[in-house]
Enzyme design. Structure first.
Site, mmCIF file in Angstrom:
data_model
loop_
_atom_site.group_PDB
_atom_site.id
_atom_site.type_symbol
_atom_site.label_atom_id
_atom_site.label_comp_id
_atom_site.label_asym_id
_atom_site.label_seq_id
_atom_site.Cartn_x
_atom_site.Cartn_y
_atom_site.Cartn_z
ATOM 1 N N SER A 62 5.263 8.167 -0.552
ATOM 2 C CA SER A 62 5.709 8.422 -1.921
ATOM 3 C C SER A 62 7.133 8.961 -1.931
ATOM 4 C CB SER A 62 4.777 9.335 -2.717
ATOM 5 O OG SER A 62 5.163 9.278 -4.085
ATOM 6 N N HIS A 67 16.545 20.351 -4.918
ATOM 7 C CA HIS A 67 17.777 20.716 -5.618
ATOM 8 C C HIS A 67 18.116 22.146 -5.224
ATOM 9 C CE1 HIS A 67 16.988 17.120 -7.971
ATOM 10 N NE2 HIS A 67 15.755 17.573 -8.095
ATOM 11 N N CYS A 82 0.678 9.861 -1.236
ATOM 12 C CA CYS A 82 -0.579 9.184 -1.504
ATOM 13 C C CYS A 82 -1.453 9.393 -0.266
ATOM 14 C CB CYS A 82 -0.355 7.693 -1.722
ATOM 15 S SG CYS A 82 0.743 7.350 -3.110
#
Length: 192
Positions: A62, A67, A82
């Site tokens: 995935s 940040h 997943c």
């Protein structure tokens, strides 16, 4: 049915020069992905003006992204996969790789995280909600301390996590371990 796991991690009191270095952050992300046995297909890190870095990695499983806010000493990480391999063992690894202490400061990095099984399943909704560590705190990150153990049997996986309940803060817990005369230190049983 489609399903997966979502792990959100926030770390404060992190070294600003680390948080502003695209190269060091990319290397930490690559180390985390490789040590966890995930498959990185591509990634991009971008330095921001006046400071900070945003990175996104596409995984075969995935995605991973983060940040940074160097002047505030904060990084937020987002990992979704997943499959049913637990993401909980990644928590201490992420703290080790991304929780770089500020130089010249005695304040240690502080981490909070949340974990959620996502998607659709055939299980009873009430049972699945209980597996999501207090119903995934959207807008509120519980201060989880650490995973105590994880046991996989032929029938199930059991993860035991030592947590602070949502009505206690990490600061209250830390004060409960001191001898400063505060309410928390005089009543530590309420904060453990």
């Amino acid at each position: 049915l489609p399903s997966g796991q979502h792990l959100l991690i926030d770390i404060a009191h992190v070294d600003g020069s680390f948080l502003n270095s695209e190269e060091r952050l990319a290397n930490a992300m690559l180390d985390m992905v490789n040590e966890c046995g995930l498959t990185l297909l591509s990634y991009h890190c971008h330095g921001l003006t006046p400071s900070g870095v945003s990175c996104a990695g596409v995984l075969l499983e995935s995605h991973v992204s983060f940040h940074t806010w160097p002047s505030e000493g904060v990084i937020t990480l987002d990992l979704f996969t997943c499959g049913d391999q637990s993401l909980l063992p990644i928590v201490p690894l992420a703290e080790k790789l991304f929780g770089i202490p500020r130089q010249g400061s005695s304040e240690k990095p502080q981490m909070v995280w949340a974990h959620k099984f996502r998607g659709f399943s055939d299980t009873d909704d009430e049972v699945s909600e209980l597996t999501d560590l207090f119903n995934f705190p959207i807008g509120i990150m519980n201060d989880y301390k650490q995973q105590v153990c994880s046991v996989q049997t032929n029938f199930q996986r059991v993860d035991v996590v030592d947590v602070l309940l949502h009505h206690h803060t990490l600061e209250e817990y830390e004060r409960s371990k001191t001898n400063d005369g505060s309410y928390e230190s005089q009543n530590p049983e309420f904060f453990r």
